[in-house]
Design a protein around this motif. Sequence first.
Motif, PDB file in Angstrom:
ATOM      1  N   VAL A  36       3.804   8.650 -13.589  1.00  0.00           N
ATOM      2  CA  VAL A  36       3.557   7.205 -13.426  1.00  0.00           C
ATOM      3  C   VAL A  36       2.368   6.988 -12.489  1.00  0.00           C
ATOM      4  CG1 VAL A  36       4.514   4.989 -12.699  1.00  0.00           C
ATOM      5  CG2 VAL A  36       5.946   6.568 -13.968  1.00  0.00           C
ATOM      6  N   HIS A  37       2.289   7.764 -11.415  1.00  0.00           N
ATOM      7  CA  HIS A  37       1.124   7.617 -10.514  1.00  0.00           C
ATOM      8  C   HIS A  37      -0.178   7.967 -11.233  1.00  0.00           C
ATOM      9  CE1 HIS A  37       4.038   7.381  -7.153  1.00  0.00           C
ATOM     10  NE2 HIS A  37       3.052   6.800  -6.502  1.00  0.00           N
ATOM     11  N   GLN A  38      -0.133   9.021 -12.029  1.00  0.00           N
ATOM     12  CA  GLN A  38      -1.364   9.411 -12.729  1.00  0.00           C
ATOM     13  C   GLN A  38      -1.802   8.333 -13.722  1.00  0.00           C
ATOM     14  OE1 GLN A  38      -0.555  13.353 -14.304  1.00  0.00           O
ATOM     15  NE2 GLN A  38      -1.259  14.332 -12.422  1.00  0.00           N
ATOM     16  N   ILE A  39      -0.811   7.772 -14.424  1.00  0.00           N
ATOM     17  CA  ILE A  39      -1.155   6.712 -15.382  1.00  0.00           C
ATOM     18  C   ILE A  39      -1.835   5.565 -14.636  1.00  0.00           C
ATOM     19  CG2 ILE A  39      -0.191   4.954 -16.931  1.00  0.00           C
ATOM     20  CD1 ILE A  39       2.058   6.960 -17.591  1.00  0.00           C
ATOM     21  N   TYR A  40      -1.277   5.236 -13.471  1.00  0.00           N
ATOM     22  CA  TYR A  40      -1.871   4.158 -12.663  1.00  0.00           C
ATOM     23  C   TYR A  40      -3.312   4.461 -12.289  1.00  0.00           C
ATOM     24  CZ  TYR A  40       1.526   0.549 -11.735  1.00  0.00           C
ATOM     25  OH  TYR A  40       2.346  -0.531 -11.859  1.00  0.00           O
ATOM     26  N   GLU A  41      -3.562   5.689 -11.861  1.00  0.00           N
ATOM     27  CA  GLU A  41      -4.932   6.017 -11.457  1.00  0.00           C
ATOM     28  C   GLU A  41      -5.886   5.861 -12.651  1.00  0.00           C
ATOM     29  OE1 GLU A  41      -6.200   6.396  -8.477  1.00  0.00           O
ATOM     30  OE2 GLU A  41      -4.301   6.392  -7.388  1.00  0.00           O
ATOM     31  N   GLY A 112       0.680   6.317  -1.693  1.00  0.00           N
ATOM     32  CA  GLY A 112      -0.204   5.469  -2.497  1.00  0.00           C
ATOM     33  C   GLY A 112      -1.225   4.770  -1.615  1.00  0.00           C
ATOM     34  N   PHE A 113      -0.945   4.695  -0.318  1.00  0.00           N
ATOM     35  CA  PHE A 113      -1.897   4.110   0.624  1.00  0.00           C
ATOM     36  C   PHE A 113      -3.228   4.862   0.577  1.00  0.00           C
ATOM     37  CE2 PHE A 113      -3.699   3.235   4.834  1.00  0.00           C
ATOM     38  CZ  PHE A 113      -3.538   1.859   4.902  1.00  0.00           C
ATOM     39  N   GLN A 114      -3.162   6.114   0.110  1.00  0.00           N
ATOM     40  CA  GLN A 114      -4.391   6.915   0.026  1.00  0.00           C
ATOM     41  C   GLN A 114      -5.035   6.819  -1.359  1.00  0.00           C
ATOM     42  OE1 GLN A 114      -2.215  10.360   1.097  1.00  0.00           O
ATOM     43  NE2 GLN A 114      -2.910  10.362   3.224  1.00  0.00           N
ATOM     44  N   GLN A 117      -8.945   4.655  -5.300  1.00  0.00           N
ATOM     45  CA  GLN A 117      -9.365   3.715  -6.349  1.00  0.00           C
ATOM     46  C   GLN A 117      -8.843   2.304  -6.083  1.00  0.00           C
ATOM     47  OE1 GLN A 117     -10.508   5.250 -10.410  1.00  0.00           O
ATOM     48  NE2 GLN A 117      -8.427   5.984 -10.225  1.00  0.00           N
ATOM     49  N   LEU A 118      -7.615   2.178  -5.525  1.00  0.00           N
ATOM     50  CA  LEU A 118      -7.151   0.821  -5.192  1.00  0.00           C
ATOM     51  C   LEU A 118      -8.074   0.227  -4.125  1.00  0.00           C
ATOM     52  CD1 LEU A 118      -5.081  -1.477  -5.636  1.00  0.00           C
ATOM     53  CD2 LEU A 118      -3.914  -0.635  -3.607  1.00  0.00           C
ATOM     54  N   ARG A 119      -8.458   1.058  -3.147  1.00  0.00           N
ATOM     55  CA  ARG A 119      -9.373   0.559  -2.100  1.00  0.00           C
ATOM     56  C   ARG A 119     -10.713   0.159  -2.716  1.00  0.00           C
ATOM     57  NH1 ARG A 119      -5.405  -0.501  -0.092  1.00  0.00           N
ATOM     58  NH2 ARG A 119      -4.135   0.979   1.044  1.00  0.00           N
ATOM     59  N   TRP A 293       1.430  -7.702  -9.017  1.00  0.00           N
ATOM     60  CA  TRP A 293       1.569  -6.241  -8.970  1.00  0.00           C
ATOM     61  C   TRP A 293       2.036  -5.811  -7.578  1.00  0.00           C
ATOM     62  CZ3 TRP A 293      -0.791  -2.463  -5.950  1.00  0.00           C
ATOM     63  CH2 TRP A 293      -0.460  -1.146  -6.302  1.00  0.00           C
ATOM     64  N   ARG A 294       1.435  -6.371  -6.546  1.00  0.00           N
ATOM     65  CA  ARG A 294       1.816  -5.997  -5.175  1.00  0.00           C
ATOM     66  C   ARG A 294       3.270  -6.388  -4.896  1.00  0.00           C
ATOM     67  NH1 ARG A 294      -2.712  -4.480  -2.185  1.00  0.00           N
ATOM     68  NH2 ARG A 294      -4.698  -5.390  -2.799  1.00  0.00           N
ATOM     69  N   GLN A 295       3.637  -7.609  -5.347  1.00  0.00           N
ATOM     70  CA  GLN A 295       5.022  -8.055  -5.105  1.00  0.00           C
ATOM     71  C   GLN A 295       6.015  -7.167  -5.863  1.00  0.00           C
ATOM     72  OE1 GLN A 295       4.415 -11.995  -6.559  1.00  0.00           O
ATOM     73  NE2 GLN A 295       4.105 -12.893  -4.526  1.00  0.00           N
ATOM     74  N   THR A 309      10.799   3.682   6.726  1.00  0.00           N
ATOM     75  CA  THR A 309       9.366   3.956   6.908  1.00  0.00           C
ATOM     76  C   THR A 309       8.808   4.689   5.687  1.00  0.00           C
ATOM     77  OG1 THR A 309       9.725   4.127   9.271  1.00  0.00           O
ATOM     78  CG2 THR A 309       7.736   5.177   8.439  1.00  0.00           C
ATOM     79  N   GLY A 310       7.588   4.315   5.267  1.00  0.00           N
ATOM     80  CA  GLY A 310       6.977   4.950   4.090  1.00  0.00           C
ATOM     81  C   GLY A 310       6.499   6.353   4.371  1.00  0.00           C
ATOM     82  N   THR A 311       6.280   7.120   3.289  1.00  0.00           N
ATOM     83  CA  THR A 311       5.777   8.490   3.491  1.00  0.00           C
ATOM     84  C   THR A 311       4.377   8.468   4.099  1.00  0.00           C
ATOM     85  OG1 THR A 311       5.060   8.503   1.188  1.00  0.00           O
ATOM     86  CG2 THR A 311       7.122   9.631   1.677  1.00  0.00           C
TER      87      THR A 311
HETATM   88  C1  HEM Z   1       9.686   5.580  -5.960  1.00  0.00           C
HETATM   89  C2  HEM Z   1       8.455   5.165  -6.072  1.00  0.00           C
HETATM   90  C3  HEM Z   1       7.600   4.649  -4.959  1.00  0.00           C
HETATM   91  C4  HEM Z   1       7.883   4.442  -3.652  1.00  0.00           C
HETATM   92  C5  HEM Z   1       9.211   4.664  -2.932  1.00  0.00           C
HETATM   93  C6  HEM Z   1       6.698   3.930  -3.022  1.00  0.00           C
HETATM   94  C7  HEM Z   1       6.579   3.585  -1.704  1.00  0.00           C
HETATM   95  C8  HEM Z   1       5.442   3.106  -1.088  1.00  0.00           C
HETATM   96  C9  HEM Z   1       5.343   2.734   0.299  1.00  0.00           C
HETATM   97  C10 HEM Z   1       6.478   2.758   1.293  1.00  0.00           C
HETATM   98  C11 HEM Z   1       4.061   2.357   0.531  1.00  0.00           C
HETATM   99  C12 HEM Z   1       3.464   1.866   1.865  1.00  0.00           C
HETATM  100  C13 HEM Z   1       2.600   2.905   2.482  1.00  0.00           C
HETATM  101  C14 HEM Z   1       3.398   4.046   3.066  1.00  0.00           C
HETATM  102  O1  HEM Z   1       3.840   3.958   4.222  1.00  0.00           O
HETATM  103  O2  HEM Z   1       3.591   5.043   2.355  1.00  0.00           O
HETATM  104  C15 HEM Z   1       3.354   2.476  -0.703  1.00  0.00           C
HETATM  105  C16 HEM Z   1       2.037   2.153  -0.887  1.00  0.00           C
HETATM  106  C17 HEM Z   1       1.392   2.234  -2.092  1.00  0.00           C
HETATM  107  N1  HEM Z   1       1.925   2.664  -3.277  1.00  0.00           N
HETATM  108 FE1  HEM Z   1       3.837   3.166  -3.645  1.00  0.00          FE
HETATM  109  N2  HEM Z   1       5.728   3.818  -3.976  1.00  0.00           N
HETATM  110  C18 HEM Z   1       6.232   4.246  -5.165  1.00  0.00           C
HETATM  111  C19 HEM Z   1       5.575   4.296  -6.371  1.00  0.00           C
HETATM  112  C20 HEM Z   1       4.282   3.931  -6.571  1.00  0.00           C
HETATM  113  C21 HEM Z   1       3.593   3.950  -7.830  1.00  0.00           C
HETATM  114  C22 HEM Z   1       4.182   4.347  -9.185  1.00  0.00           C
HETATM  115  C23 HEM Z   1       2.334   3.561  -7.596  1.00  0.00           C
HETATM  116  C24 HEM Z   1       1.271   3.439  -8.624  1.00  0.00           C
HETATM  117  C25 HEM Z   1       0.025   3.446  -8.377  1.00  0.00           C
HETATM  118  C26 HEM Z   1       2.210   3.301  -6.180  1.00  0.00           C
HETATM  119  C27 HEM Z   1       1.065   2.911  -5.537  1.00  0.00           C
HETATM  120  C28 HEM Z   1       0.951   2.578  -4.232  1.00  0.00           C
HETATM  121  C29 HEM Z   1      -0.271   2.085  -3.631  1.00  0.00           C
HETATM  122  C30 HEM Z   1      -1.592   1.867  -4.347  1.00  0.00           C
HETATM  123  C31 HEM Z   1       0.026   1.841  -2.294  1.00  0.00           C
HETATM  124  C32 HEM Z   1      -0.928   1.260  -1.252  1.00  0.00           C
HETATM  125  C33 HEM Z   1      -0.718  -0.258  -1.236  1.00  0.00           C
HETATM  126  C34 HEM Z   1      -1.611  -0.957  -0.245  1.00  0.00           C
HETATM  127  O3  HEM Z   1      -1.957  -0.384   0.794  1.00  0.00           O
HETATM  128  O4  HEM Z   1      -1.982  -2.115  -0.505  1.00  0.00           O
HETATM  129  N3  HEM Z   1       3.416   3.506  -5.595  1.00  0.00           N
HETATM  130  N4  HEM Z   1       4.213   2.910  -1.677  1.00  0.00           N
END
Ligand code: HEM
Length: 362
Positions: A36-41, A112-114, A117-119, A293-295, A309-311
């Motif tokens: 799913v992450h790869q598809i997003y990228e 995903g914070f890294q 491409q989203l940045r 999308w963000r919501q 806390t996020g990873t």
């Molecule tokens: C079980 C699945 C997922 C979980 C639990 C999860 C969790 C999180 C969390 C907690 C963050 C906040 C940053 C951090 O502290 O890590 C984050 C950021 C982010 N995640 Fe996910 N995520 C998931 C799936 C996905 C998927 C499928 C995508 C697809 C691209 C994604 C894209 C992102 C992006 C782009 C951010 C940065 C958002 C921003 O800074 O505006 N995540 N995610």
Amino acid sequence: MNYWDYIKVEELLRLQSGLRSDDSEVNNDETLFIVVHQIYELWFKLVIRELDQACSLFDQKPVPDMALAQATKSFRRISTIFDQAISHFAVMETLSTRDYLGFRDSLIGASGFQSAQLREIEIILGLDEGQRISLGVEGSYKDALKAMDGSSSPALARVQRRLTQKASLRTLIYRWLARTPVADGSPIEFLERFLDGHAQEVEARIISVSEKMQLPEADLELWRARYQRDFANTRKFLLAEDDSTLEGFTKEERIHVRAALVFLESYRDLPRLAWPREALDALLEMEQKMIIWRQRHARMVERVIGRRTGTGGSAGVDYLDQTALRYRVFGDVWAVRTVLLKRESVPTIANADDFRFRIQDE
Ligand code: HEM
């Protein structure tokens, strides 16, 4: 030529091994997570290409009508991509909390914070750097893109390249609006007449509240005060006396941007305004989809990991909700909705004919 060579199927299918050397060692839950992450990228890659194209189109003086049609198509394509991408979160939600916890700890530090491409998308659009919400652990989002030993990385290089780009889409679109001809007279004269329409609407609304609702005088006074405050805010916004700033634009240009937005929205039926109006509608829809999308991501995250806390080290859902609430690029295009008038209150314009199509007499 065959399908597998063109699509590079074998190469693609070798990319889901995560931290292992072979994907046979990765269970189905983690494979889903990676896929799913790869598809997003890949979707992000397409979004970036469309945005780059839209920037080149708006970087022309004047912006040709056909460029507006093409940019509109790009914005619509991006909206459709986000619609589809949002639906992928439902697949992600087939991962239970326990399934995810099974491999989550091995990902600490990665997030995903890294996603560079989203940045990039945010930078091309023109998100204010000062508006960014800090993650809590790193100094800035750029630090989060450094390699483990603090050196640069391909992700950081990608973002830094973007930061040197000439102008964001927001700047280009607002420059275009600041050049857009509005109805007779100067932008300020046009806005003053538009504000007269507002004053009349406010008066009529106060009368209507007092007649229909039969409120005690104290309550009526509250309504009156609220409408008058709305009017004062409308005036401030339209005449650019509010606190918002637009880097690189003078006050006069900001007034022109707002006059152009009001003009394009209020005289939607004039044929020559059709493409500018379509382009703005599509632009707004695109930003709306990104916010959704963000919501949606935040709700998916809350469902899978709760409020931990996020990873990547952020406050998790709280951080994500903040981004959904505060990351707005085309603020003026949204804000103009608050100040539009009903059709009967819009001032008539003397030069309406300039904005119709002309059919040459034989
Ligand atoms: C079980 C699945 C997922 C979980 C639990 C999860 C969790 C999180 C969390 C907690 C963050 C906040 C940053 C951090 O502290 O890590 C984050 C950021 C982010 N995640 Fe996910 N995520 C998931 C799936 C996905 C998927 C499928 C995508 C697809 C691209 C994604 C894209 C992102 C992006 C782009 C951010 C940065 C958002 C921003 O800074 O505006 N995540 N995610």
